[in-house]
Structures are given as C-alpha cells and as structure tokens.
Scaffold this motif. Structure first.
Motif, PDB file in Angstrom:
ATOM      1  N   TRP A  43       0.807  -1.219   0.000  1.00  0.00           N
ATOM      2  CA  TRP A  43       0.000   0.000   0.000  1.00  0.00           C
ATOM      3  C   TRP A  43       0.840   1.270   0.000  1.00  0.00           C
ATOM      4  N   GLY A  44       1.874   1.311   0.855  1.00  0.00           N
ATOM      5  CA  GLY A  44       2.682   2.524   0.977  1.00  0.00           C
ATOM      6  C   GLY A  44       3.475   2.776  -0.290  1.00  0.00           C
ATOM      7  N   GLN A  49      -1.909   7.068   2.399  1.00  0.00           N
ATOM      8  CA  GLN A  49      -1.750   8.525   2.543  1.00  0.00           C
ATOM      9  C   GLN A  49      -0.282   8.898   2.733  1.00  0.00           C
ATOM     10  N   GLU A  50       0.460   8.058   3.466  1.00  0.00           N
ATOM     11  CA  GLU A  50       1.890   8.340   3.667  1.00  0.00           C
ATOM     12  C   GLU A  50       2.641   8.252   2.334  1.00  0.00           C
ATOM     13  N   GLY A  51       2.304   7.233   1.538  1.00  0.00           N
ATOM     14  CA  GLY A  51       2.948   7.066   0.234  1.00  0.00           C
ATOM     15  C   GLY A  51       2.679   8.270  -0.663  1.00  0.00           C
ATOM     16  N   ALA A  52       1.421   8.725  -0.685  1.00  0.00           N
ATOM     17  CA  ALA A  52       1.058   9.869  -1.528  1.00  0.00           C
ATOM     18  C   ALA A  52       1.777  11.134  -1.051  1.00  0.00           C
ATOM     19  N   PHE A  53       1.926  11.261   0.278  1.00  0.00           N
ATOM     20  CA  PHE A  53       2.636  12.413   0.835  1.00  0.00           C
ATOM     21  C   PHE A  53       4.093  12.421   0.361  1.00  0.00           C
ATOM     22  N   LEU A  54       4.741  11.238   0.434  1.00  0.00           N
ATOM     23  CA  LEU A  54       6.147  11.168   0.011  1.00  0.00           C
ATOM     24  C   LEU A  54       6.300  11.501  -1.470  1.00  0.00           C
TER      25      LEU A  54
END
Ligand code: FAD
Ligand code: NAD
Length: 478
Positions: free
Chosen positions: A21-22, A345-350
C-alpha cells in the motif's frame, strides 16, 4: 534499451522497498522523471488486502485483487527498474541495500547490492506470534495470497477428511472445528466469511457436516474489534451469536499443537483455567511484528534505540537518525494504526515531497546560473532583466517550499462481519457515524470496489461476486 538502460548520472537514485500500500501509492503519484527509480520487492504485484479474507472461501478469486507492478510501472513517464527480490540488509552509512532473489528459479546471480541516494522502506510487517510455541508450525496466517490459498484448501480438506469412511465422532468434531485466534478486523472478517461459506454453500453441498461444522473466535481482550465504537462491538458480537460463531473473549492462547490449542481464561471461581481446544483449521490473526530487515536497520541507528514497533519517523516520514531514508506504512511508527489507509496517505505524501524536492533543486540550480549571469552581465538592461527573473524564481521557490508535514486524515473504519452485514465508523461532515447492517454492507461493497487498484480489478471482483451468488462458491480442494 528500456529496462536495461543505465541510470542517468545527473539524477539521484531513489530505491523503494516493497510493492504494498505505501510503496505503490508513492509510485502512483511520483514523477519518475526526476530520479533513477528502483523498486525492490519479493512480490511483483500489489495486493488489495481488504478483500483478502474473501479469497479464503472463494467468494473472490485471488488474482482479481492482484495488480502486476509491471502493468502500472510501464505507464510511468520515465522508466522504473523493478527487481523481484527481498532486501536482506540495509547499510545506511554505506547507502547500500543488499538484495536476494528468494524465488524458486535462480540465475547464476541471485544476490547483489544496490546503491541508493534516497531510500524508502515500505516492507510492511510480518505476523506476530509472541513466541507462542507451535504457532508457526501448525497455524495458517492471513496476510498474503499464499496464506488465503492455503486456508481455502485446508477448509475443504478438513470437510472431506471429516466425512471419510469410519471416521470417529470425536475426530469428525475436531476436523470440523474452525478456530480463529485474534479478534481484530482480520480475525472477525475471516470468521464472518467462513460462516457465510458454510451457510450458503457447504451446508447444501455436504449436508452430512451441517450439524458439526463450527467456527470459534478466540480473543485475549474483553471484546472483539477494539478500534470500533462500543455500539458496533455489541452489534458484531450479537450478529456472531446469530450466525452461531462462538466468541471466546478474555481467552489467551498459550500453546499450539498439531490438533489442539491451549487457551487460558479465568474461571467462575477466579482461578485460571487452561483449556485444550481441538481444531481442524487454525487461523492465526494476532496482528503485526517487525520484519528482520527493519529490526536490523533499527539496531544500526542510535536514534532508534527506543523504537519497538517499527522505524520511528518524524513528521516528514524521515527515519529518525538516518538522513535520506524514509519509511511508510506498517514498518513505520508515526502514531497511527497500521492500516492501508495510513500507508496509502503516507505514500502519496512522500510522492508530493519528492516531486517538490526535485523542483526545489531545479529552481536552485537555475537561480545559481542566473546570479552568475547577473555578475558577468555588462549591460544594465540585461542585468535588470535577470534581476526580475531571479525575483520570480525566488517567489516560486518559496511557494514550492511551503509544503507542510504529513497529516493523516481518517476516513473511517469498515469491516465485514458475515451474513451480508458490515460495520462502519465513518467520519462525516457532521461528525462520526457508527452504523451496522445490510445497508452498511452495500456501502462496504461499493467502497471497496471503488478503492480497487484498477478498472481491471474492479470488473474482476464484481464478476466474482456475481459468480459466487449465481453458482455458489467453488468447493474443489485446490
Ligand atoms: P504491505 O501492504 O504489507 O506491503 C509490504 C510490501 O513489502 C509487500 O510488497 C512485500 O512483498 C514487500 N516486502 C516484504 N519484505 C520485504 C523485503 N525484505 N524487501 C523488500 N520488500 C519486502 N487496512 C485497512 O485500512 N483497511 C482494510 O480493510 C484492511 N484489511 C486488511 C485485511 C487483511 C487480511 C490484512 C492482512 C490487512 C488489512 N489491512 C487493512 C491492513 C493493511 O493491509 C496494511 O496496513 C497495509 O498493507 C500496510 O501497507 P504497507 O505498504 O506498509 O505493507
Ligand atoms: P489486531 O492487532 O488488530 O488484532 C489482533 C488481536 O489479537 C488483538 O485484539 C489481540 O488482543 C489478540 N491477541 C493477541 N494475542 C493473542 C492470543 N495469544 N490469544 C488470543 N488473542 C490474542 O490485528 P489484525 O486484525 O491482524 O489487524 C492488523 C492491522 O490491520 C490493524 O491495524 C487493523 O486495523 C488493520 N486491518 C483493518 C481491517 C479493516 O479495516 N477492515 C481489516 C484487517 C486488518
């Protein structure tokens, strides 16, 4: 050509570990033109885990919720390298990841190293066993496709073996007892799916097991689904009662053998009782543990000395104490639950952060060139023109640099509980909504359908649902 192209020496090498997911959410939004992107994962596909419990009974076929990484990587603007391998060690000082091809077919080279300038660790977590003897040897986990396939096969094996000629009544009872340990959402969703399978299909196809097939859910805490509101916990427990799933709360499994578990609870007289519970199928769903490669990285970094559940990260998801390493999802500890929602959401943020970092570098180089040009310019008009351009660029740089830290936005929790019912704690404009029942079930289905990775996945899942409803689930043991 293509995949074998040499990395561009003018760009930084960004290595991403994992295709969960990430990592995949990062890859989806990342502008791959800015970096030499290398992805390493032992799994060459993304898995939509929320529908994995449905694969254990054949409601959904596992390939319907898998998306090959090659399929979406080939649509990226610049080519991305993918290596199907497991990262065995990260040397953060040398900036090297050691990788190993763990698959069945191995070439002359099956382990090597990859240099990185920037590294994202998105390797997820492994199954927690708390060192309880026998768990790894005798139970099935529910995390990967292979786990779901193993469970599906084992359910049918238990049913067929129970009906073998001259099987003793005790043995039939044991074989038809399906025990699930862990009352978190994984355990609850699996128990619900299994009971559905029995009610909708098995009972009809194998009426001789109808009276003996039982599902028991064992949970150490006083209730199941602790992350849901009290009202929904009560609703789930009531629904399970109606579905005749036996819930054993305040019962802690201490030992596992090939044919029974030993579980401890406090009896009516206040004394601890150790009960032997025979089983045919045992599914172990007691949450997450840290992967060895992550544990090893933690041990190399002094700032991670206090970390227990994974890599401690700061508000920009940088691994504390290790510059140039970021962590996302279940292997990162940022005070959020280890869920797909958080990882995505963390992946999209990165992705946004890395896109912005590349833009910043580009503007800074341009600024440097302009100020050099300004110094050497002889003509006043040209100098003024350059000065104006510098001002514009500085303004752009300030805008680009204004990205704030990661903030998680909780959309709610959803879980399927069997017999076409689901529970949902949803954050809405007006506040929180806690709801359970058949309407929620249709909401659950449409929400998960819309969240599937691709249109291809969506169509396949929909077809599987129709197929299971029309013809029943397939009970072939394979
Ligand atoms: P993962 O998605 O687990 O991905 C990890 C990746 O790293 C995988 O590709 C793996 O192959 C790879 N990897 C592993 N080891 C290495 C290594 N050494 N080197 C390189 N790569 C490696 N969450 C929700 O929010 N909603 C749900 O409905 C939901 N349902 C779930 C149902 C089930 C049955 C399960 C098991 C989990 C569910 N979750 C749900 C939780 C969710 O799946 C996880 O929180 C999420 O997968 C975490 O994402 P991740 O990227 O950290 O890890
Ligand atoms: P979990 O950590 O949520 O639950 C594990 C449960 O096992 C706990 O309640 C714990 O008390 C119990 N347990 C531990 N040891 C035990 C023992 N020896 N005997 C009996 N019980 C024991 O684990 P999970 O359900 O696998 O979920 C993992 C993560 O994935 C969570 O963050 C969860 O929110 C997420 N997830 C979400 C969904 C969803 O939203 N529908 C579905 C699956 C997983």
């Amino acid at each position: 050509p293509g995949d074998q192209a040499e990395p561009d020496p003018t760009k930084k090498t960004l290595v991403i570990l994992g295709t969960g997911w990430g990592a995949v959410s990062l890859l989806k939004k990342l502008d791959t033109e800015n970096y030499n992107v290398v992805v390493v994962s032992p799994r060459n596909y993304f898995l939509f885990t929320p529908l994995l419990p449905s694969c254990t009974t054949g409601t959904i076929e596992h390939r319907s919720i898998m998306e090959p990484v090659r399929n979406f990587l080939r649509h990226k603007k610049a080519s991305v390298k993918f290596y199907e391998a497991e990262a065995t060690k990260i040397d953060y000082e040398k900036k090297v990841v050691y990788v190993n091809d763990d698959s069945e077919v191995k070439g002359a080279t099956s382990s090597t190293e990859i240099h990185f300038d920037m590294l994202v660790v998105g390797v997820g977590a492994e199954n927690a066993t708390f060192g309880i003897p026998g768990v790894r040897e005798h139970s099935c986990f529910l995390k990967e496709v292979a786990d779901a396939q193993r469970i599906r096969k084992r359910i049918m094996d238990c049913c067929e073996t129970a009906t073998f000629k001259d099987q003793s009544p005790e043995e039939r009872k044991r074989l038809l007892h399906m025990v699930v340990v862990g009352g978190g959402p994984t355990g609850v969703e699996f128990a619900g799916e299994l009971q559905d399978f029995f009610e909708n299909d098995l009972k009809t196809w194998m009426p001789e097991i109808a009276d003996e097939f039982r599902v028991t859910l064992v949970e150490a805490l006083p209730s199941v689904l602790p992350m849901f509101s009290k009202q929904l916990i009560d609703y789930t427990e009531q629904t399970f009662k109606e579905e005749t799933i036996d819930i054993r709360t305040k019962t802690m499994v201490k030992n596992v053998t090939k044919e029974y578990i030993e579980a401890e609870y406090v009896g009516a007289d206040g004394k601890k009782v150790l009960e032997k519970i025979p089983y045919g199928l045992l599914v172990w769903a007691t949450g997450n543990a840290v992967r060895p490669v992550v544990k090893d990285l933690m041990s190399q970094i002094p700032a991670q000395a206090d970390a227990r559940r994974g890599l401690n990260v700061n508000e920009y998801l940088v691994v504390k104490g290790a510059e140039n390493i970021w962590a996302v999802g279940d292997c990162a500890v940022a005070n959020y639950a280890p869920t797909a929602q958080v990882a995505a959401q963390e992946g999209a943020f990165l992705a946004r952060l890395f896109n912005q970092m590349a833009k910043t570098e580009e503007i800074e180089t341009e600024l440097k060139n302009l100020s050099n040009a300004q110094e050497t310019a002889t003509n006043k008009d040209a100098r003024d023109q350059i000065f104006g351009n510098i001002k514009d660029l500085q303004k752009r740089l300030r805008r680009v640099n204004s990205m704030g830290p990661f903030e998680y936005s909780h959309q709610g929790s959803l879980a399927y509980i069997g017999s076409e019912k689901a529970v949902a704690d949803i954050s809405w404009l007006t506040g929180n909504i806690a709801t359970g029942g058949t309407v929620t079930y249709f909401f659950w289905r449409s929400a998960y359908l819309s969240m599937c990775f691709s249109t291809r996945n969506r169509v396949l899942v929909l077809m599987d649902w129709i197929k299971a409803k029309t013809f029943g689930r397939d009970v072939s043991r394979e």
